[in-house]
Design a protein around this motif. Structure first.
Motif, PDB file in Angstrom:
ATOM      1  N   TYR A  17     -19.673   0.295 -12.604  1.00  0.00           N
ATOM      2  CA  TYR A  17     -20.214   1.363 -11.758  1.00  0.00           C
ATOM      3  C   TYR A  17     -21.225   0.813 -10.752  1.00  0.00           C
ATOM      4  O   TYR A  17     -21.297   1.261  -9.601  1.00  0.00           O
ATOM      5  N   LEU A  18     -21.987  -0.186 -11.165  1.00  0.00           N
ATOM      6  CA  LEU A  18     -23.037  -0.740 -10.308  1.00  0.00           C
ATOM      7  C   LEU A  18     -22.474  -1.442  -9.084  1.00  0.00           C
ATOM      8  O   LEU A  18     -23.140  -1.570  -8.067  1.00  0.00           O
ATOM      9  N   ASP A  19     -21.223  -1.907  -9.170  1.00  0.00           N
ATOM     10  CA  ASP A  19     -20.604  -2.638  -8.066  1.00  0.00           C
ATOM     11  C   ASP A  19     -20.303  -1.732  -6.877  1.00  0.00           C
ATOM     12  O   ASP A  19     -20.041  -2.218  -5.780  1.00  0.00           O
ATOM     13  N   ALA A  20     -20.330  -0.424  -7.107  1.00  0.00           N
ATOM     14  CA  ALA A  20     -20.028   0.518  -6.033  1.00  0.00           C
ATOM     15  C   ALA A  20     -21.288   1.215  -5.513  1.00  0.00           C
ATOM     16  O   ALA A  20     -21.191   2.222  -4.818  1.00  0.00           O
ATOM     17  N   GLN A  21     -22.469   0.653  -5.833  1.00  0.00           N
ATOM     18  CA  GLN A  21     -23.732   1.248  -5.420  1.00  0.00           C
ATOM     19  C   GLN A  21     -24.355   0.464  -4.260  1.00  0.00           C
ATOM     20  O   GLN A  21     -24.106  -0.738  -4.109  1.00  0.00           O
ATOM     21  N   GLY A  33      -4.743  -9.131  -6.762  1.00  0.00           N
ATOM     22  CA  GLY A  33      -5.931  -9.646  -7.438  1.00  0.00           C
ATOM     23  C   GLY A  33      -7.164  -8.976  -6.896  1.00  0.00           C
ATOM     24  O   GLY A  33      -7.093  -7.909  -6.278  1.00  0.00           O
ATOM     25  N   GLY A  34      -8.299  -9.609  -7.122  1.00  0.00           N
ATOM     26  CA  GLY A  34      -9.527  -9.004  -6.656  1.00  0.00           C
ATOM     27  C   GLY A  34     -10.672  -9.985  -6.596  1.00  0.00           C
ATOM     28  O   GLY A  34     -10.607 -11.083  -7.152  1.00  0.00           O
ATOM     29  N   ILE A  35     -11.707  -9.599  -5.873  1.00  0.00           N
ATOM     30  CA  ILE A  35     -12.949 -10.359  -5.808  1.00  0.00           C
ATOM     31  C   ILE A  35     -13.976  -9.566  -6.601  1.00  0.00           C
ATOM     32  O   ILE A  35     -14.194  -8.379  -6.349  1.00  0.00           O
ATOM     33  N   THR A  36     -14.589 -10.221  -7.580  1.00  0.00           N
ATOM     34  CA  THR A  36     -15.389  -9.509  -8.572  1.00  0.00           C
ATOM     35  C   THR A  36     -16.846  -9.941  -8.601  1.00  0.00           C
ATOM     36  O   THR A  36     -17.160 -11.111  -8.402  1.00  0.00           O
ATOM     37  N   GLY A  37     -17.724  -8.984  -8.867  1.00  0.00           N
ATOM     38  CA  GLY A  37     -19.121  -9.290  -9.134  1.00  0.00           C
ATOM     39  C   GLY A  37     -19.393  -9.237 -10.628  1.00  0.00           C
ATOM     40  O   GLY A  37     -20.029 -10.112 -11.195  1.00  0.00           O
ATOM     41  N   GLY A  82     -11.777  -5.201  -3.702  1.00  0.00           N
ATOM     42  CA  GLY A  82     -13.151  -5.681  -3.636  1.00  0.00           C
ATOM     43  C   GLY A  82     -14.159  -4.843  -4.394  1.00  0.00           C
ATOM     44  O   GLY A  82     -15.363  -5.053  -4.237  1.00  0.00           O
ATOM     45  N   VAL A  83     -13.687  -3.893  -5.215  1.00  0.00           N
ATOM     46  CA  VAL A  83     -14.595  -3.038  -5.981  1.00  0.00           C
ATOM     47  C   VAL A  83     -14.177  -3.083  -7.446  1.00  0.00           C
ATOM     48  O   VAL A  83     -13.030  -2.769  -7.777  1.00  0.00           O
ATOM     49  N   ASP A  84     -15.092  -3.462  -8.323  1.00  0.00           N
ATOM     50  CA  ASP A  84     -14.750  -3.662  -9.734  1.00  0.00           C
ATOM     51  C   ASP A  84     -14.279  -2.398 -10.444  1.00  0.00           C
ATOM     52  O   ASP A  84     -13.519  -2.472 -11.409  1.00  0.00           O
ATOM     53  N   THR A  85     -14.700  -1.248  -9.990  1.00  0.00           N
ATOM     54  CA  THR A  85     -14.330  -0.012 -10.681  1.00  0.00           C
ATOM     55  C   THR A  85     -12.844   0.304 -10.556  1.00  0.00           C
ATOM     56  O   THR A  85     -12.321   1.108 -11.347  1.00  0.00           O
ATOM     57  N   THR A 112     -21.946 -10.811  -0.159  1.00  0.00           N
ATOM     58  CA  THR A 112     -22.929  -9.737  -0.346  1.00  0.00           C
ATOM     59  C   THR A 112     -23.760  -9.990  -1.598  1.00  0.00           C
ATOM     60  O   THR A 112     -24.989  -9.852  -1.585  1.00  0.00           O
ATOM     61  N   LEU A 113     -23.092 -10.374  -2.692  1.00  0.00           N
ATOM     62  CA  LEU A 113     -23.809 -10.634  -3.938  1.00  0.00           C
ATOM     63  C   LEU A 113     -24.597 -11.937  -3.889  1.00  0.00           C
ATOM     64  O   LEU A 113     -25.460 -12.179  -4.728  1.00  0.00           O
ATOM     65  N   GLY A 114     -24.289 -12.785  -2.928  1.00  0.00           N
ATOM     66  CA  GLY A 114     -25.002 -14.047  -2.775  1.00  0.00           C
ATOM     67  C   GLY A 114     -26.154 -13.966  -1.792  1.00  0.00           C
ATOM     68  O   GLY A 114     -26.641 -14.987  -1.307  1.00  0.00           O
TER      69      GLY A 114
END
Length: 318
Positions: A259-263, A219-223, A204-207, A57-59
């Motif tokens: 916060y922006l990662d969940a928008q 673990g997690g996948i981070t932007g 999958g959500v940084d928050t 998504t970020l790519g």
């Protein structure tokens, strides 16, 4: 194929440049350099990122043509090999047959694990139809020597959420080694691990990195970790060690930008923040996605500055 799924993995941005005609095209060199720069950063405990997510998504995945995606992933596979981490990419299709073809193509480019999103259909498939969709992807991937990671994103518009029962059933397939759960409702993670304690679940959500860890995520996948990799890796180190107070300090320091990662415009917002971080605002604004207003640009800048100031206090700016 088996990987160590514990840890954090960056979903890297696809950097763009203007061609001679003025049209935007992929800047492969800059994309590779930024991915390598993220993977080489160590956390306070000495660990690094455990994987590389490309063309997600970020790519700008949804904006790239098939040829662009495959070329991008081929270039990122070189970086992943250099740092001995798995290359992960997403895939979704309307039919299971179309999905199988995509999985085969991704395997050829060097992708090690395919994050498979629910089918892109207008009608919600039954659980049996959904299972068949993932089952064919899994068997196709197994034949190609790669693995599949079901990707559940119940909060994202247009995605069909996967039921907990279906996710648990999919996890029993031989070539599914991890699940990605993108939601702020981390009780889903806890519920699944109560049913199967051996599951590997990535947030999958940084928050919610710390909260997901408390629920049992490995673990997690981070932007945001692309922008502040030292902070992201250090936070995951604390989570993995059960040092919740230390992990929470970092989570709070990054709160303004996480916060922006969940928008809905997470890709546009975080890419701009990455551009600001690297003194390349123009590059951060080059996107195939939505154009940001000046108010949105100013908001991202303010959020970035606040997070950076807080992380500097914690000595977490690499």
């Amino acid at each position: 194929m088996k990987f160590n799924w514990e840890g954090v993995m960056p979903a890297v941005f696809t950097w763009l440049k203007a061609s001679k005609s003025g049209a935007l095209e992929i800047d492969f060199d800059t994309t590779q350099k930024q991915a390598a720069g993220i993977l080489k950063v160590q956390g306070k405990g000495g660990s690094r990122m455990n994987g590389l997510v490309g063309s997600g998504t970020l790519g700008e995945n949804s904006y790239l043509s098939a040829n662009q995606r495959l070329s991008l992933l081929k270039s990122l596979s070189e970086v992943a090999k250099d740092y001995d981490v798995p290359l992960i990419s997403g895939a979704a299709a309307e039919t299971k047959e179309e999905l199988a073809t995509i999985v085969e193509e991704l395997a050829i480019t060097g992708v090690d694990t395919v994050m498979v999103m629910p089918p892109k259909t207008k009608e919600l498939p039954s659980d049996d139809e959904m299972y068949a969709y993932y089952e064919l992807a899994e068997s196709t991937a197994r034949s190609a020597g790669i693995s599949v990671m079901p990707y559940n994103n119940p909060d994202a518009a247009g995605y069909h959420p996967l039921s907990t029962e279906l996710l648990l059933k999919l996890a029993e397939l031989p070539n599914i080694n991890a699940l990605k759960i993108s939601t702020i409702d981390v009780s889903i993670i806890e519920t699944m691990l109560l049913a199967n304690k051996d599951l590997k679940i990535l947030a999958g959500v940084d928050t919610v990195t710390v909260h997901a860890g408390l629920a049992g995520a490995c673990g997690g996948i981070t932007g945001v970790g692309c922008i502040f990799p030292k902070a992201s890796v250090s936070m995951q180190e604390y989570v993995s060690n059960g040092q919740w107070a230390e992990a929470n300090k970092i989570s709070q320091a990054m709160n303004s930008i996480s916060y922006l990662d969940a928008q809905p415009l997470l890709m546009e917002y975080l890419k701009l923040a990455m551009g600001i971080h690297h003194n390349d605002v123009a590059g951060g604004l080059r996107t195939f996605g939505k154009k940001l207003s000046q108010n949105q640009i100013d908001d991202v800048r303010a959020r970035y500055i606040l997070a950076r100031e807080r992380l500097e206090v914690l000595d977490l700016i690499d």
